[in-house]
Write a protein that holds these residues in place. Structure first.
Motif, PDB file in Angstrom:
ATOM      1  N   MET A 246       6.598   3.666  -0.882  1.00  0.00           N
ATOM      2  CA  MET A 246       5.878   2.529  -1.454  1.00  0.00           C
ATOM      3  C   MET A 246       6.509   2.093  -2.778  1.00  0.00           C
ATOM      4  SD  MET A 246       3.453   1.414  -3.807  1.00  0.00           S
ATOM      5  CE  MET A 246       2.680   2.930  -4.387  1.00  0.00           C
TER       6      MET A 246
ATOM      7  N   CYS B 197      -3.738   0.689  -0.629  1.00  0.00           N
ATOM      8  CA  CYS B 197      -2.645  -0.272  -0.819  1.00  0.00           C
ATOM      9  C   CYS B 197      -2.973  -1.640  -0.235  1.00  0.00           C
ATOM     10  CB  CYS B 197      -1.364   0.258  -0.176  1.00  0.00           C
ATOM     11  SG  CYS B 197      -0.688   1.713  -1.000  1.00  0.00           S
TER      12      CYS B 197
ATOM     13  N   ARG C  19       2.670  -4.273  -2.966  1.00  0.00           N
ATOM     14  CA  ARG C  19       1.615  -3.756  -2.073  1.00  0.00           C
ATOM     15  C   ARG C  19       0.534  -4.817  -1.898  1.00  0.00           C
ATOM     16  NH1 ARG C  19      -1.310   1.205  -4.964  1.00  0.00           N
ATOM     17  NH2 ARG C  19       0.829   1.812  -5.490  1.00  0.00           N
TER      18      ARG C  19
END
Length: 387
Positions: A221, A192, A231
């Motif tokens: 996420m 990420c 991200r």
């Protein structure tokens, strides 16, 4: 006491030997140092904790419930000798035993001494190991702690960095399964865009996002991206910290509360959260009181607050209110331009605020500093004095 001194001597010899010395040597040394101790039906655990370990009577009473199975001081004596050999003070030992009474039942030859030997092999000094044993967040009586610490060291960059961080951390990351939880989470976070330093910081809070399942982190996420925090962005790690332990239902409820409290649109909520994700962690009461003051009293537009969410991180009573009344006073008395932004007033450091808004007006407003100090203590005067 003779037995305890003998064990202390044995541990000191072991701990001062080279890291390559066989741990099995410890067993032979103990056998030679003291004869086997037969179970003593009259062994009083509570008295032992007070007299030998230094616990207070209430601490000993609480701890003894976990040690009722002990029939002799043999094993606790060996553990205390081990701790003394590491250099822990009496106060450190008492704190450790009060916090984790079962540490007195740890196996010196099979667990504690091997941990010391392996951590020494990783480059930790005797004093660093002693600090590690003393930390509330560390369960040194588990063998798994060595492999976890070995894995964490590169993330923190050095032993000292790790030891400085751990006192602020809880035990969640150190007690989590390294292979099934910690490593997969770190690998995913690297994908990420988070670097070692960012991931290390996630190890510190309790509980740590690294201690939950990778599936839960993936869900978090996705939720973060839905809130408008991509991200790899600067705010991603802060957003992860904010939402990792919140359910989707709770996040939705919090977002709706923000919209209602600040009169924000969906787009404005997204702007605020993309700039400051930890807003989700603020209490409803705090948000409501700040909304009331910033909108109704200061006169900020909801959209302005959304674009400047840092306003929500400052203390209302200790910073925003006192500074607002100082600047309002200066404006009303012609000592400051009426167009001066309150936002710039709220965000400057305390020293800068005093130098810029208090000190220049000592002669014409001699009581301003006194009134400001009172306001910072929560005693906002009904009217700032002006002479």
């Amino acid at each position: 006491m003779l037995r305890l001194r003998l064990r202390h001597t044995v541990l000191s010899q072991l701990l001062s030997s080279s890291p390559a010395s066989p741990i099995s040597h410890l067993s032979r040394l103990f056998s030679a140092a003291a004869p086997a101790v037969s179970p003593n039906p009259s062994f009083a655990v509570e008295e032992y904790l007070v007299a030998t370990c230094g616990l207070t009577r209430p601490q000993a009473l609480k701890a003894s419930a976990k040690l009722s199975h002990l029939k002799s001081p043999s094993k606790p004596d060996a553990v205390l000798a081990f701790l003394a050999g590491l250099g822990l003070s009496g106060a450190d030992v008492a704190a450790l035993v009060a916090r984790d009474p079962l540490f007195l039942c740890a196996k010196v030859e099979k667990t504690l001494a091997p941990n010391v030997a392996e951590l020494t092999g990783l480059g930790l000094s005797r004093s660093q190991i002693a600090r590690l044993v003393s930390l509330p967040s560390v369960t040194f009586r588990c063998r798994s702690i060595v492999s976890t610490l070995e894995y964490l060291l590169p993330l923190f960059g050095s032993t000292e960095n790790l030891l400085r961080a751990l006192p602020r951390a809880g035990g969640s990351i150190l007690s989590s399964n390294l292979e099934r939880v910690v490593k997969p989470n770190v690998a995913f976070l690297r994908e990420c865009g988070l670097g070692a330093c960012d991931i290390a910081r996630l190890c510190i809070p309790t509980p740590s996002p690294l201690s939950i399942s990778t599936e839960r982190i993936r869900t978090a996420m996705a939720c973060i991206e839905g809130l408008g925090v991509p991200r790899g962005s600067r705010m991603f790690k802060h957003a992860l910290q904010a939402v990792a332990f919140l359910s989707e239902e709770k996040i939705t409820t919090k977002v709706e509360h923000l919209k209602k409290t600040f009169k924000w649109s969906d787009a404005e909520v997204g702007i605020a959260l993309s700039k400051l994700p930890p807003v989700l962690m603020r209490s409803n009461q705090m948000l409501e009181s700040k909304s009331e003051f910033l909108i109704s009293e200061v006169g900020f537009e909801p959209a302005y607050i959304a674009h400047h969410p840092a306003l929500l991180t400052y203390s209302l009573e200790g910073r925003i209110i006192p500074r607002y009344y100082v600047v309002k006073f200066l404006k009303e008395n012609g000592l400051l331009d009426h167009n001066r932004s309150y936002y710039t007033v709220f965000i400057v450091m305390e020293k800068v605020f005093v130098e810029k808004y208090i000190c220049p007006h000592k002669e014409v407003a001699p009581y301003l500093a006194e009134d400001y100090d009172a306001a910072c203590r929560g005693e906002v005067p009904t009217r700032f004095k002006f002479t």
